[in-house]
Design a protein around this motif. Structure first.
Motif, PDB file in Angstrom:
ATOM      1  N   ASN A 142      50.534  -3.478 -36.588  1.00  0.00           N
ATOM      2  CA  ASN A 142      48.743  -3.990 -36.005  1.00  0.00           C
ATOM      3  C   ASN A 142      48.852  -5.317 -35.302  1.00  0.00           C
ATOM      4  N   ASN A 143      49.858  -6.073 -35.797  1.00  0.00           N
ATOM      5  CA  ASN A 143      49.509  -7.453 -34.694  1.00  0.00           C
ATOM      6  C   ASN A 143      50.109  -7.842 -33.946  1.00  0.00           C
ATOM      7  N   ASN A 144      50.476  -9.141 -33.802  1.00  0.00           N
ATOM      8  CA  ASN A 144      51.423  -9.313 -32.148  1.00  0.00           C
ATOM      9  C   ASN A 144      52.649 -10.223 -32.692  1.00  0.00           C
ATOM     10  N   PHE A 145      53.181 -10.408 -34.381  1.00  0.00           N
ATOM     11  CA  PHE A 145      54.203 -11.534 -34.843  1.00  0.00           C
ATOM     12  C   PHE A 145      55.413 -10.869 -33.985  1.00  0.00           C
ATOM     13  N   SER A 146      56.813 -11.288 -33.454  1.00  0.00           N
ATOM     14  CA  SER A 146      57.079 -11.765 -32.899  1.00  0.00           C
ATOM     15  C   SER A 146      59.067 -12.160 -32.952  1.00  0.00           C
ATOM     16  N   SER A 147      59.131 -12.104 -34.790  1.00  0.00           N
ATOM     17  CA  SER A 147      59.841 -13.061 -34.386  1.00  0.00           C
ATOM     18  C   SER A 147      60.936 -11.829 -35.822  1.00  0.00           C
ATOM     19  N   GLU A 148      62.589 -11.666 -36.651  1.00  0.00           N
ATOM     20  CA  GLU A 148      63.171 -11.085 -36.851  1.00  0.00           C
ATOM     21  C   GLU A 148      62.680 -11.322 -37.962  1.00  0.00           C
ATOM     22  N   ILE A 149      63.202  -9.806 -38.511  1.00  0.00           N
ATOM     23  CA  ILE A 149      62.321  -9.694 -40.231  1.00  0.00           C
ATOM     24  C   ILE A 149      63.040 -10.480 -41.481  1.00  0.00           C
ATOM     25  N   PRO A 150      62.342 -11.770 -42.208  1.00  0.00           N
ATOM     26  CA  PRO A 150      63.374 -11.952 -42.472  1.00  0.00           C
ATOM     27  C   PRO A 150      64.033 -11.107 -44.041  1.00  0.00           C
ATOM     28  N   SER A 165      55.003  -2.052 -38.173  1.00  0.00           N
ATOM     29  CA  SER A 165      54.752  -1.190 -37.728  1.00  0.00           C
ATOM     30  C   SER A 165      53.801  -1.967 -36.696  1.00  0.00           C
ATOM     31  N   ASN A 166      53.856  -1.362 -35.173  1.00  0.00           N
ATOM     32  CA  ASN A 166      53.341  -2.003 -33.960  1.00  0.00           C
ATOM     33  C   ASN A 166      52.932  -3.432 -33.808  1.00  0.00           C
ATOM     34  N   ASN A 167      54.221  -4.452 -34.024  1.00  0.00           N
ATOM     35  CA  ASN A 167      53.843  -5.688 -33.799  1.00  0.00           C
ATOM     36  C   ASN A 167      55.214  -5.726 -32.758  1.00  0.00           C
ATOM     37  N   LYS A 168      56.130  -7.083 -32.591  1.00  0.00           N
ATOM     38  CA  LYS A 168      57.036  -6.843 -31.827  1.00  0.00           C
ATOM     39  C   LYS A 168      58.367  -8.039 -32.491  1.00  0.00           C
ATOM     40  N   LEU A 169      58.386  -7.706 -32.761  1.00  0.00           N
ATOM     41  CA  LEU A 169      59.319  -7.658 -34.117  1.00  0.00           C
ATOM     42  C   LEU A 169      61.190  -7.261 -33.571  1.00  0.00           C
ATOM     43  N   LYS A 170      61.722  -8.469 -33.495  1.00  0.00           N
ATOM     44  CA  LYS A 170      62.836  -8.259 -32.786  1.00  0.00           C
ATOM     45  C   LYS A 170      64.320  -8.198 -34.107  1.00  0.00           C
ATOM     46  N   GLY A 171      65.661  -7.787 -33.345  1.00  0.00           N
ATOM     47  CA  GLY A 171      66.613  -8.659 -34.454  1.00  0.00           C
ATOM     48  C   GLY A 171      66.933  -7.046 -34.880  1.00  0.00           C
ATOM     49  N   SER A 172      67.791  -7.671 -35.662  1.00  0.00           N
ATOM     50  CA  SER A 172      68.347  -5.624 -36.838  1.00  0.00           C
ATOM     51  C   SER A 172      67.524  -5.672 -38.046  1.00  0.00           C
ATOM     52  N   ILE A 173      67.870  -3.703 -38.343  1.00  0.00           N
ATOM     53  CA  ILE A 173      66.647  -3.792 -40.224  1.00  0.00           C
ATOM     54  C   ILE A 173      68.044  -4.728 -40.906  1.00  0.00           C
ATOM     55  N   PRO A 174      67.536  -5.030 -41.858  1.00  0.00           N
ATOM     56  CA  PRO A 174      67.926  -6.186 -42.770  1.00  0.00           C
ATOM     57  C   PRO A 174      69.032  -4.871 -43.741  1.00  0.00           C
ATOM     58  N   SER A 175      70.161  -4.817 -44.536  1.00  0.00           N
ATOM     59  CA  SER A 175      70.709  -5.010 -44.773  1.00  0.00           C
ATOM     60  C   SER A 175      69.999  -4.544 -46.364  1.00  0.00           C
ATOM     61  N   SER A 176      70.248  -5.725 -46.664  1.00  0.00           N
ATOM     62  CA  SER A 176      69.522  -6.427 -47.639  1.00  0.00           C
ATOM     63  C   SER A 176      68.061  -5.556 -48.770  1.00  0.00           C
ATOM     64  N   PHE A 177      67.736  -4.709 -47.352  1.00  0.00           N
ATOM     65  CA  PHE A 177      66.198  -3.820 -47.718  1.00  0.00           C
ATOM     66  C   PHE A 177      66.721  -2.510 -48.417  1.00  0.00           C
TER      67      PHE A 177
END
Length: 306
Positions: A142-150, A165-177
């Motif tokens: 619930n913020n306004n972060f807009s980068s990719e997930i590092p 959740s509830n941000n503006k994140l883009k890109g893909s889900i890292p497989s490194s999770f």
């Protein structure tokens, strides 16, 4: 260790400089440095002061449910951080520079004396003492972060929950999770993520709560291990067991009908009122349809009535 608990008050304004707190500089007595800072559920605003981001002993930082804004100060080099909750604010900017600088394997050896409220697995829980000492995770929702997930976030040792959740994140889900072997709750919903759900995530055997609803994902959910319990959604939405949903909806509908029928059968007064309003409704609907029919059709209906 110093612990500060100011949650659920009516605090307003900005956070003052660290010199006023007399907590940020304890080089001679590091054991007395600030270890817990809970300012959640207030009306604080402004940005996070840089002195907070470099506290050497800070392990628990809760700034959620305030009115903070702006970017997280860099460097954000907390050495012993175990838990950061900054949800429900107006933070923005890049996550990569923040999350990659707080990766730590150092554990907190103190004993939390007060209750801390945390949302994990979509529920609100209260933690205290030893259970809290073993808990580790980040809540940036619930913020306004807009980068990719590092991807580097996956190197956070012992992480048990992650909520972006509830941000503006883009890109893909890292497989490194897949390296987050202790993760129990992972919420990436309501962002702008794309691509597929990495099959590598099926190795997360402790994962009990997983949500990627309301993104732009494609493909199928991994049909192995615990992911087999989730249902595929063509629109990349939430994984809902639609069969159970329809079944429960049908049962609820039948129960409502049976309840109404029982009340009408037992109470004659309500039965008369019910049939009266049904008759009024049918009559109103009939004349509404007749009044809005084309003219030739309306006359034809009237002729038939005569």
């Amino acid at each position: 260790m110093i612990e500060v608990y100011l949650s659920r008050n009516q605090l307003e304004g900005t956070i003052t400089k660290g010199d006023h707190w007399n907590l940020s500089s304890h080089n001679e007595y590091p054991s007395y440095s600030l270890s817990v800072l809970d300012l959640s559920h207030n009306h604080l605003s402004g940005t996070i002061p840089k002195w907070i981001s470099i506290l050497p002993r800070l392990s628990y930082l809760l700034l959620n449910n305030n009115e903070f804004y702006g970017e997280i100060p860099i460097p954000f080099t907390l050495e012993q951080v175990k838990l950061i909750v900054i949800s429900h604010n107006h933070f923005s900017g890049q996550l990569s520079s923040v999350l990659t600088s707080i990766i730590s394997t150092v554990s907190y050896n103190g004993y939390i004396t007060k209750d801390l409220e945390l949302v994990t697995k979509t529920n609100l829980y209260t933690y205290k003492g030893k259970p809290l000492n073993s808990l580790s995770g980040f809540d940036f929702s619930n913020n306004n972060f807009s980068s990719e997930i590092p991807p580097q976030i996956s190197y956070k040792d012992g992480m048990q929950f992650l909520n972006l959740s509830n941000n503006k994140l883009k890109g893909s889900i890292p497989s490194s999770f897949s390296r987050l072997l202790q993760i129990e709750s992972l919420d990436l919903s309501q962002n702008n993520l794309s691509g597929t759900i990495p099959s590598e995530l099926s190795s997360l055997t402790f994962l009990g709560s997983f949500s990627v609803a309301y993104n732009n994902l494609s493909g199928k959910c991994p049909q192995v291990a615990q992911f087999a319990t989730y249902r595929d959604d063509d629109d990349g939405g939430s994984f809902i067991d639609m069969e159970s949903f329809y079944a429960s909806s049908g049962v609820s509908f039948v129960m409502v009908l049976l309840t109404i029928a029982s009340v009408l059968y037992i109470n004659p007064y309500w039965r008369r009122v019910w049939f009266y309003y049904v008759r009024i409704t049918i009559t109103s609907c009939y004349y509404f349809v007749v009044d809005h029919l084309p003219v030739p059709v309306k006359y034809k209906v009237l002729e038939l009535r005569v």
